[in-house]
Motif scaffolding. Structure first.
Motif, PDB file in Angstrom:
ATOM      1  N   ILE A   3       3.902  -8.439  30.246  1.00 30.05           N
ATOM      2  CA  ILE A   3       5.278  -7.992  30.496  1.00 30.05           C
ATOM      3  C   ILE A   3       6.226  -9.188  30.380  1.00 30.05           C
ATOM      4  O   ILE A   3       7.253  -9.118  29.696  1.00 30.05           O
ATOM      5  CB  ILE A   3       5.417  -7.335  31.887  1.00 30.05           C
ATOM      6  CG1 ILE A   3       4.569  -6.069  31.957  1.00 30.05           C
ATOM      7  CG2 ILE A   3       6.879  -7.029  32.196  1.00 30.05           C
ATOM      8  CD1 ILE A   3       4.447  -5.494  33.361  1.00 30.05           C
ATOM      9  N   ASP A   4       5.875 -10.289  31.029  1.00 29.20           N
ATOM     10  CA  ASP A   4       6.718 -11.488  30.970  1.00 29.20           C
ATOM     11  C   ASP A   4       6.812 -12.029  29.549  1.00 29.20           C
ATOM     12  O   ASP A   4       7.865 -12.513  29.127  1.00 29.20           O
ATOM     13  CB  ASP A   4       6.192 -12.573  31.905  1.00 29.20           C
ATOM     14  CG  ASP A   4       6.459 -12.257  33.364  1.00 29.20           C
ATOM     15  OD1 ASP A   4       7.365 -11.455  33.649  1.00 29.20           O
ATOM     16  OD2 ASP A   4       5.748 -12.819  34.219  1.00 29.20           O
ATOM     17  N   ARG A   5       5.731 -11.955  28.815  1.00 26.61           N
ATOM     18  CA  ARG A   5       5.740 -12.440  27.435  1.00 26.61           C
ATOM     19  C   ARG A   5       6.696 -11.598  26.586  1.00 26.61           C
ATOM     20  O   ARG A   5       7.460 -12.129  25.784  1.00 26.61           O
ATOM     21  CB  ARG A   5       4.322 -12.429  26.873  1.00 26.61           C
ATOM     22  CG  ARG A   5       4.182 -13.186  25.580  1.00 26.61           C
ATOM     23  CD  ARG A   5       2.699 -13.272  25.205  1.00 26.61           C
ATOM     24  NE  ARG A   5       2.523 -13.976  23.977  1.00 26.61           N
ATOM     25  CZ  ARG A   5       2.059 -15.195  23.863  1.00 26.61           C
ATOM     26  NH1 ARG A   5       1.712 -15.876  24.940  1.00 26.61           N
ATOM     27  NH2 ARG A   5       1.914 -15.763  22.692  1.00 26.61           N
ATOM     28  N   ILE A   6       6.672 -10.285  26.775  1.00 28.14           N
ATOM     29  CA  ILE A   6       7.594  -9.411  26.031  1.00 28.14           C
ATOM     30  C   ILE A   6       9.030  -9.712  26.431  1.00 28.14           C
ATOM     31  O   ILE A   6       9.922  -9.812  25.578  1.00 28.14           O
ATOM     32  CB  ILE A   6       7.255  -7.928  26.263  1.00 28.14           C
ATOM     33  CG1 ILE A   6       5.912  -7.588  25.612  1.00 28.14           C
ATOM     34  CG2 ILE A   6       8.364  -7.024  25.710  1.00 28.14           C
ATOM     35  CD1 ILE A   6       5.381  -6.208  25.965  1.00 28.14           C
ATOM     36  N   ARG A   7       9.267  -9.883  27.710  1.00 30.47           N
ATOM     37  CA  ARG A   7      10.622 -10.208  28.173  1.00 30.47           C
ATOM     38  C   ARG A   7      11.090 -11.545  27.606  1.00 30.47           C
ATOM     39  O   ARG A   7      12.257 -11.715  27.256  1.00 30.47           O
ATOM     40  CB  ARG A   7      10.664 -10.215  29.700  1.00 30.47           C
ATOM     41  CG  ARG A   7      10.567  -8.815  30.273  1.00 30.47           C
ATOM     42  CD  ARG A   7      10.580  -8.812  31.774  1.00 30.47           C
ATOM     43  NE  ARG A   7      10.510  -7.449  32.292  1.00 30.47           N
ATOM     44  CZ  ARG A   7      10.112  -7.143  33.498  1.00 30.47           C
ATOM     45  NH1 ARG A   7       9.760  -8.092  34.359  1.00 30.47           N
ATOM     46  NH2 ARG A   7      10.056  -5.889  33.895  1.00 30.47           N
ATOM     47  N   PHE A   8      10.168 -12.499  27.500  1.00 30.91           N
ATOM     48  CA  PHE A   8      10.489 -13.787  26.888  1.00 30.91           C
ATOM     49  C   PHE A   8      10.901 -13.583  25.431  1.00 30.91           C
ATOM     50  O   PHE A   8      11.905 -14.134  24.970  1.00 30.91           O
ATOM     51  CB  PHE A   8       9.296 -14.751  26.966  1.00 30.91           C
ATOM     52  CG  PHE A   8       9.486 -15.982  26.144  1.00 30.91           C
ATOM     53  CD1 PHE A   8      10.220 -17.048  26.630  1.00 30.91           C
ATOM     54  CD2 PHE A   8       8.959 -16.077  24.862  1.00 30.91           C
ATOM     55  CE1 PHE A   8      10.424 -18.190  25.863  1.00 30.91           C
ATOM     56  CE2 PHE A   8       9.155 -17.214  24.085  1.00 30.91           C
ATOM     57  CZ  PHE A   8       9.886 -18.271  24.593  1.00 30.91           C
ATOM     58  N   ILE A   9      10.134 -12.791  24.701  1.00 28.58           N
ATOM     59  CA  ILE A   9      10.425 -12.544  23.284  1.00 28.58           C
ATOM     60  C   ILE A   9      11.809 -11.919  23.137  1.00 28.58           C
ATOM     61  O   ILE A   9      12.627 -12.362  22.314  1.00 28.58           O
ATOM     62  CB  ILE A   9       9.343 -11.644  22.652  1.00 28.58           C
ATOM     63  CG1 ILE A   9       7.997 -12.375  22.606  1.00 28.58           C
ATOM     64  CG2 ILE A   9       9.760 -11.190  21.252  1.00 28.58           C
ATOM     65  CD1 ILE A   9       6.811 -11.469  22.302  1.00 28.58           C
ATOM     66  N   LYS A  10      12.092 -10.905  23.941  1.00 30.98           N
ATOM     67  CA  LYS A  10      13.386 -10.227  23.858  1.00 30.98           C
ATOM     68  C   LYS A  10      14.534 -11.175  24.215  1.00 30.98           C
ATOM     69  O   LYS A  10      15.575 -11.177  23.570  1.00 30.98           O
ATOM     70  CB  LYS A  10      13.419  -8.990  24.766  1.00 30.98           C
ATOM     71  CG  LYS A  10      12.434  -7.888  24.392  1.00 30.98           C
ATOM     72  CD  LYS A  10      12.536  -7.426  22.965  1.00 30.98           C
ATOM     73  CE  LYS A  10      13.771  -6.617  22.697  1.00 30.98           C
ATOM     74  NZ  LYS A  10      13.890  -6.180  21.285  1.00 30.98           N
ATOM     75  N   ARG A  11      14.335 -11.982  25.237  1.00 26.33           N
ATOM     76  CA  ARG A  11      15.387 -12.919  25.647  1.00 26.33           C
ATOM     77  C   ARG A  11      15.607 -13.988  24.581  1.00 26.33           C
ATOM     78  O   ARG A  11      16.738 -14.370  24.285  1.00 26.33           O
ATOM     79  CB  ARG A  11      15.023 -13.552  26.991  1.00 26.33           C
ATOM     80  CG  ARG A  11      16.087 -14.448  27.551  1.00 26.33           C
ATOM     81  CD  ARG A  11      17.331 -13.690  27.893  1.00 26.33           C
ATOM     82  NE  ARG A  11      18.344 -14.630  28.392  1.00 26.33           N
ATOM     83  CZ  ARG A  11      19.584 -14.322  28.597  1.00 26.33           C
ATOM     84  NH1 ARG A  11      20.008 -13.099  28.400  1.00 26.33           N
ATOM     85  NH2 ARG A  11      20.434 -15.216  29.021  1.00 26.33           N
ATOM     86  N   ALA A  12      14.535 -14.484  23.998  1.00 26.75           N
ATOM     87  CA  ALA A  12      14.655 -15.488  22.937  1.00 26.75           C
ATOM     88  C   ALA A  12      15.398 -14.897  21.734  1.00 26.75           C
ATOM     89  O   ALA A  12      16.230 -15.570  21.125  1.00 26.75           O
ATOM     90  CB  ALA A  12      13.277 -16.007  22.533  1.00 26.75           C
ATOM     91  N   GLN A  13      15.122 -13.634  21.419  1.00 24.39           N
ATOM     92  CA  GLN A  13      15.855 -12.979  20.332  1.00 24.39           C
ATOM     93  C   GLN A  13      17.338 -12.882  20.679  1.00 24.39           C
ATOM     94  O   GLN A  13      18.194 -13.107  19.829  1.00 24.39           O
ATOM     95  CB  GLN A  13      15.298 -11.576  20.075  1.00 24.39           C
ATOM     96  CG  GLN A  13      13.978 -11.567  19.340  1.00 24.39           C
ATOM     97  CD  GLN A  13      13.528 -10.147  19.075  1.00 24.39           C
ATOM     98  OE1 GLN A  13      13.228  -9.400  19.991  1.00 24.39           O
ATOM     99  NE2 GLN A  13      13.504  -9.783  17.803  1.00 24.39           N
ATOM    100  N   TYR A  14      17.634 -12.547  21.920  1.00 21.98           N
ATOM    101  CA  TYR A  14      19.026 -12.467  22.370  1.00 21.98           C
ATOM    102  C   TYR A  14      19.717 -13.821  22.199  1.00 21.98           C
ATOM    103  O   TYR A  14      20.898 -13.892  21.859  1.00 21.98           O
ATOM    104  CB  TYR A  14      19.075 -12.014  23.832  1.00 21.98           C
ATOM    105  CG  TYR A  14      20.452 -12.041  24.427  1.00 21.98           C
ATOM    106  CD1 TYR A  14      21.374 -11.035  24.138  1.00 21.98           C
ATOM    107  CD2 TYR A  14      20.857 -13.078  25.258  1.00 21.98           C
ATOM    108  CE1 TYR A  14      22.653 -11.064  24.677  1.00 21.98           C
ATOM    109  CE2 TYR A  14      22.145 -13.112  25.798  1.00 21.98           C
ATOM    110  CZ  TYR A  14      23.028 -12.105  25.495  1.00 21.98           C
ATOM    111  OH  TYR A  14      24.296 -12.143  26.026  1.00 21.98           O
ATOM    112  N   LEU A  15      18.990 -14.897  22.421  1.00 20.98           N
ATOM    113  CA  LEU A  15      19.545 -16.238  22.266  1.00 20.98           C
ATOM    114  C   LEU A  15      19.681 -16.642  20.799  1.00 20.98           C
ATOM    115  O   LEU A  15      20.196 -17.718  20.501  1.00 20.98           O
ATOM    116  CB  LEU A  15      18.677 -17.257  23.009  1.00 20.98           C
ATOM    117  CG  LEU A  15      18.671 -17.121  24.527  1.00 20.98           C
ATOM    118  CD1 LEU A  15      17.669 -18.095  25.148  1.00 20.98           C
ATOM    119  CD2 LEU A  15      20.062 -17.350  25.098  1.00 20.98           C
TER     120      LEU A  15
END
Length: 136
Positions: free
Chosen positions: A44-56
C-alpha cells in the motif's frame, strides 16, 4: 490481502496495480495452489509512493529509478530530484509568461482595444494593435 482489497486501500483500481507490476514497480506475489495472490500491507505504501512521485512530476521510469535507489546513495536521488526541480522551475517560468500574456489580453479586452478579429489575432501572436490592423 487480495489485489482488490489492496487496490481499494491504496486508492487505485486493480488494473493500476497490475500495470505497476508489469512495469516492475510492484512485486508480484507467487500464486499459491488455491490461485489467489496475497499482498502485504507494505505494498500500500509503495503504491502511495508511486502516485505521490507521479504527482511531483516523476515519470514511471523515474519512479522506478527512485525505488532502485532504496539501497543506494542519496547522491543518486539528489541528482534526479535536482533535474526534476529544474524542469518544474522552467514550467513555472513558462506559466508566468502565459499569465502575463493572458493579463495583457484581458486588459485590452476590458479597455475596448479589441474591435476586430484582426486585433485579437495580433494581440495573441504578440503584435500591437493599431491603424494597420487587418492589413496584409
Amino acid at each position: 490481502m487480495t489485489i482488490g482489497v489492496l487496490a481499494q486501500k491504496a486508492g487505485v483500481n486493480v488494473e493500476t496495480v497490475r500495470y505497476y507490476q508489469r512495469k516492475g514497480l510492484l512485486p508480484e506475489p507467487p500464486r499459491p495452489p488455491g490461485g489467489v495472490r496475497y499482498y502485504g500491507t507494505e505494498v500500500i505504501d509503495r503504491i502511495r509512493f508511486i502516485k505521490r512521485a507521479q504527482y511531483l512530476g516523476f515519470t514511471l521510469r523515474e519512479v522506478g529509478e527512485l525505488l532502485a535507489f532504496g539501497s543506494g546513495s542519496c547522491k543518486d536521488v539528489e541528482g534526479l530530484a535536482a533535474a526534476k526541480l529544474s524542469e518544474v522551475e522552467a514550467r513555472i517560468s513558462d506559466l508566468q509568461a502565459i499569465r502575463q500574456e493572458l493579463e495583457r489580453l484581458l486588459e485590452q479586452c476590458r479597455g475596448g482595444e479589441l474591435t476586430t478579429e484582426w486585433d485579437l489575432i495580433r494581440v495573441v501572436i504578440g503584435q500591437e494593435t493599431g491603424s494597420d490592423a487587418g492589413e496584409g
